[in-house]
Enzyme design. Structure first.
Site, PDB file in Angstrom:
ATOM      1  N   LYS A 100       0.858  -1.186   0.000  1.00 33.41           N
ATOM      2  CA  LYS A 100       0.000   0.000   0.000  1.00 33.41           C
ATOM      3  C   LYS A 100       0.894   1.237   0.000  1.00 33.41           C
ATOM      4  CE  LYS A 100      -1.794   2.829   2.842  1.00 33.41           C
ATOM      5  NZ  LYS A 100      -1.832   4.064   1.981  1.00 33.41           N
ATOM      6  N   GLU A 112       9.724   1.303  10.770  1.00 29.08           N
ATOM      7  CA  GLU A 112      10.771   2.313  10.585  1.00 29.08           C
ATOM      8  C   GLU A 112      10.064   3.649  10.655  1.00 29.08           C
ATOM      9  OE1 GLU A 112      12.613   5.256   9.370  1.00 29.08           O
ATOM     10  OE2 GLU A 112      12.420   4.426   7.351  1.00 29.08           O
ATOM     11  N   CYS A 169      13.199  11.089   7.041  1.00 25.40           N
ATOM     12  CA  CYS A 169      13.173  10.709   8.457  1.00 25.40           C
ATOM     13  C   CYS A 169      14.549  10.859   9.096  1.00 25.40           C
ATOM     14  CB  CYS A 169      12.656   9.283   8.612  1.00 25.40           C
ATOM     15  SG  CYS A 169      13.502   8.083   7.572  1.00 25.40           S
TER      16      CYS A 169
END
Length: 496
Positions: free
Chosen positions: A190, A266, A301
């Site tokens: 997804k 993560e 990130c």
């Protein structure tokens, strides 16, 4: 990168075939007929309509993946055969590299040069690397008494649900899909609703390469509906997620409320980048700090969003970064000369601007940027932004902004630097600049982060694992260690 002009990229964009159908069981599927608009942050224009999936589409994709795993050839192929298929996929990705890069640039605002040279290089290398690794994994036969034989085998875990974000839509999909396929699993992917088109193209290319039906499926939709359905699905054996810490918590709840599937996360980061006075090259340290926070519009990130710099050199380093921020070329993502493109969309831009406003209210000093730019384009553009005089308790220093916003904090000794670096709920990455080998080792060990870069930032390759500590998640992407997420250990004890 091939010598393609801005005008030529624009021309190709107009003729690009962008299909938004789900890809289930080796074919495109419209699903229920519901759809949402894929809007380009480049200019605010609708790229295409994307099929909007819900529980029914997730059920169909998981059922296809389950059939492919339980009765299909994929898990039963020799690892070398699976490896050759992954390498074939890498070859086709290389052939379609310009089309894929253009799709990424249009849907999430990444500069075309970065999309072609960094994003596509990463995903192609990922499929090729795991293809080469597939037949080099070994099982174990521990030493036992003479009257017994013990075998420890790694077996594919089953159906993998993979949910990935929009900032590196192909790279992060590859980090989940390639090792899962190499292990013999089947996958339901997804992608983010902000970047579904490149993932769909990836799946179609994999099918064209000869990947059996049902082995890789892609379902579009938003997190609260489609992601939730995948997380709760009782026939998903493993869930791998990259995204925010808040959403990661939801997936842990979904696993607890369903079949206790393994969940690998993560998550976010608020990475410190420590510059000591004995850095081997202060100019390089400052330039790298600027590159790290402004690369990919700061939507990373691992972005070094907290610059921790010794007070004796703080102004010198900050001035160099401010100068770079002011000269950085913010422009059309399709212009090869653009250095920073558009943020992914209007709602995200407003969120970043809210952080900037809060920083000003809390007393941080704005040294560069802080406002929208290119407002006449209809796109979502922000000036590269630098704050100093940031207090560790400020929101700027605590929360992940996910934009091109740097917070500069100062320290007076090494112990204070380590305390500041670790004073966060996150533990994804960190940087350190020093010429002293002992300092490099001691501080690297003291930092609670999954990756520490010394005298560099964002370096590495597929041989090393990637992941975080604390609320930055668990498990590792990249390297042979990623295979561990998608396999089960089985012991067979044979009495002789």
């Amino acid at each position: 990168m091939p010598a393609i002009t801005h005008e030529e990229w624009q021309r190709r964009a107009k003729s690009l075939d962008l299909s938004g159908a789900h890809h289930i069981d080796g074919a495109d599927e419209a699903g229920s007929g519901a759809a949402f608009a894929a809007v380009s942050p480049r200019d605010g224009q609708v790229l295409t309509q994307v099929a909007d999936g819900g529980a029914a589409e997730v059920d169909a994709a998981v059922a296809a993946a389950r059939r492919a795993f339980d009765t299909g050839p994929w898990p039963r192929l020799a690892p070398a055969e699976r490896g050759r298929m992954l390498i074939r996929i890498a070859d086709l990705l290389q052939e379609r590299r310009e089309e894929l890069a253009l799709t990424v640039s249009l849907e999430m605002g990444k500069p075309i040069t970065d999309a072609h040279e960094i994003e596509l290089r990463a995903v192609i290398n990922t499929f090729r690397w795991y293809g080469q690794l597939a037949d080099k994994l070994t099982d174990e036969s521990p030493h036992t008494a003479p009257d017994a034989l013990a075998l420890v085998t790694r077996e594919p875990a089953g159906v993998v649900g993979a949910v990935v974000p929009w900032n590196f839509p192909l790279t992060l999909a590859g980090w989940k899909v390639a090792p899962a396929l190499a292990a013999g699993c089947t996958v339901v992917l997804k992608p983010s609703e902000n970047s579904p088109l490149s993932a769909l193209l990836l799946a179609r290319i994999a099918t064209e390469a000869g990947l059996p039906p049902g082995v890789l499926n892609v379902v579009n939709g938003d997190g609260p509906v489609t992601g939730r359905a995948l997380g709760l699905h009782p026939d998903v054996d493993v869930l791998a997620f990259t995204g925010s810490t808040a959403v990661g918590r939801h997936f842990l709840h979904y696993a607890a409320d369903s079949n206790l599937k393994r969940v690998w996360l993560e998550l976010g980061g608020k990475s410190p980048n420590i510059i000591l006075p004995d850095a081997p090259d202060l100019e390089k340290a400052a330039a790298t700090a600027a590159w790290g926070i402004f690369f990919n519009q700061g939507e990373m990130c691992t972005a070094p969003s907290r610059l921790l710099v010794h007070s004796s050199i703080a102004e010198r380093v900050t001035e160099a970064i401010v100068a770079r921020a002011r000269e950085l070329r913010v422009g059309d993502p399709l212009d090869p000369a653009t250095e920073m493109g558009a943020l992914v969309g209007e709602s995200h831009l407003e969120r970043v601007l809210d952080h900037i406003g809060t920083g000003l209210q809390e007393g941080a000093r704005l040294r560069a940027g802080g406002a929208r730019t290119r407002t006449d384009t209809g796109g979502s553009y922000l000036q590269p932004t630098v704050f100093d005089a940031v207090d560790p308790g400020m929101r700027l220093a605590r929360e992940e902004i996910f934009g091109p916003v740097l917070s500069v904090l100062t320290f007076d000794d090494l112990d204070e630097a380590v305390r500041l670096a670790n004073a966060t709920e996150y533990g994804l990455a960190a940087g350190l600049w020093t010429s002293d080998l002992s300092t490099a080792h001691q501080v690297s060990r003291a930092l609670r982060a999954g990756t520490v870069w010394v005298n560099c930032y964002e370096e590495g390759d597929l041989t090393v694992p990637f992941g975080g500590m604390k609320q930055s998640g668990n498990g590792r992407d990249k390297s042979a260690h990623a295979i561990e997420k998608y396999t089960e250990l089985k012991t067979t004890w044979i009495q002789l």
